[in-house]
Motif scaffolding. Structure first.
Motif, PDB file in Angstrom:
ATOM      1  N   HIS A 222      31.696   3.063   7.129  1.00 52.66           N
ATOM      2  CA  HIS A 222      31.840   2.813   8.648  1.00 52.66           C
ATOM      3  C   HIS A 222      30.737   2.991   9.519  1.00 52.66           C
ATOM      4  CE1 HIS A 222      36.164   2.568   7.617  1.00 52.66           C
ATOM      5  NE2 HIS A 222      36.214   4.112   7.354  1.00 52.66           N
ATOM      6  N   TRP A 223      29.876   3.834   9.289  1.00 61.40           N
ATOM      7  CA  TRP A 223      28.769   3.783  10.247  1.00 61.40           C
ATOM      8  C   TRP A 223      27.472   2.925  10.067  1.00 61.40           C
ATOM      9  CZ3 TRP A 223      27.633   9.890   9.659  1.00 61.40           C
ATOM     10  CH2 TRP A 223      28.500  10.551  10.185  1.00 61.40           C
TER      11      TRP A 223
ATOM     12  N   LEU B 100      25.208   2.629   7.769  1.00 60.63           N
ATOM     13  CA  LEU B 100      23.967   3.379   7.368  1.00 60.63           C
ATOM     14  C   LEU B 100      23.316   2.578   6.329  1.00 60.63           C
ATOM     15  CD1 LEU B 100      24.712   7.295   7.726  1.00 60.63           C
ATOM     16  CD2 LEU B 100      23.988   5.652   9.534  1.00 60.63           C
TER      17      LEU B 100
ATOM     18  N   HIS C  54      31.788  13.121  12.094  1.00 59.41           N
ATOM     19  CA  HIS C  54      32.828  12.254  11.835  1.00 59.41           C
ATOM     20  C   HIS C  54      34.335  12.609  12.596  1.00 59.41           C
ATOM     21  CE1 HIS C  54      35.536   8.855  10.649  1.00 59.41           C
ATOM     22  NE2 HIS C  54      36.284   9.749   9.949  1.00 59.41           N
TER      23      HIS C  54
ATOM     24  N   TYR D 109      32.530   4.676  15.351  1.00 59.06           N
ATOM     25  CA  TYR D 109      31.621   4.266  14.149  1.00 59.06           C
ATOM     26  C   TYR D 109      30.370   3.802  14.484  1.00 59.06           C
ATOM     27  CZ  TYR D 109      35.862   4.384  11.409  1.00 59.06           C
ATOM     28  OH  TYR D 109      37.066   4.853  10.730  1.00 59.06           O
TER      29      TYR D 109
ATOM     30  N   TRP E 273      28.482   4.984  17.004  1.00 57.18           N
ATOM     31  CA  TRP E 273      27.855   6.050  17.636  1.00 57.18           C
ATOM     32  C   TRP E 273      26.437   6.434  16.924  1.00 57.18           C
ATOM     33  CZ3 TRP E 273      26.658  11.345  17.575  1.00 57.18           C
ATOM     34  CH2 TRP E 273      26.071  11.757  18.633  1.00 57.18           C
ATOM     35  N   MET E 274      26.711   6.556  15.689  1.00 54.43           N
ATOM     36  CA  MET E 274      25.354   6.971  15.062  1.00 54.43           C
ATOM     37  C   MET E 274      24.076   6.207  15.149  1.00 54.43           C
ATOM     38  SD  MET E 274      25.708  10.162  13.433  1.00 54.43           S
ATOM     39  CE  MET E 274      24.957  10.342  12.160  1.00 54.43           C
ATOM     40  N   LYS E 275      24.342   4.957  15.419  1.00 55.13           N
ATOM     41  CA  LYS E 275      23.357   4.073  15.473  1.00 55.13           C
ATOM     42  C   LYS E 275      23.000   3.592  16.945  1.00 55.13           C
ATOM     43  CE  LYS E 275      22.125   2.128  11.503  1.00 55.13           C
ATOM     44  NZ  LYS E 275      21.855   1.063  10.652  1.00 55.13           N
TER      45      LYS E 275
END
Length: 130
Positions: A27-28, A30, A75, A90, A92-94
């Motif tokens: 989802h992220w 990565l 999460h 999803y 936000w982390m990147k």
């Protein structure tokens, strides 16, 4: 590891946690290296992710379990902060963030390790008013 820690590690479903992490990392979006850094593994240890994808359980080590718990906490916070937009949660982390000096949250985790993971989680906890 104390007897209590061993009992706790044995009582949780480490196989389910591995599956949740695999899904979360997808989802992220990565990279393999980002996933390994987030879990505290050497970036050369790609085999561990393959084992998770095949349904094998995560390690019962305290470090791995704590990192997994913090990642799942991130999460959860994102889903609560963006209840109507999974895309935002999803992505936000990147996404670069002023609070992290224009770094993405995953860059903070990679740069600062476990402390970075705690920084990102604490930021989200504050955002939720925790």
């Amino acid at each position: 590891m104390s007897a209590t820690q061993v009992a706790l590690a044995d009582s949780i479903d480490r196989k389910a946690i591995a599956g949740m992490l695999v899904q979360l990392f997808e989802h992220w979006q990565l990279s393999t290296e980002e996933q390994l850094d987030a879990l505290g593994f050497a970036t050369s240890n790609r085999a561990v992710l393959g084992r998770f994808r095949r349904g094998e359980p995560i390690s019962g080590s305290r470090d791995t379990l704590e990192r997994a718990g913090h990642l799942l906490g991130i999460h959860k916070n994102l889903r609560l902060l963006f209840p109507h937009s999974r895309e935002l949660a999803y992505a936000w982390m990147k996404t670069r963030n002023l609070a992290f000096e224009h770094r993405t949250p995953i860059e903070v985790i990679r740069e600062f390790g476990f402390a970075g993971l705690l920084m990102v989680l604490a930021y989200l906890d504050r955002a939720r008013g925790q």
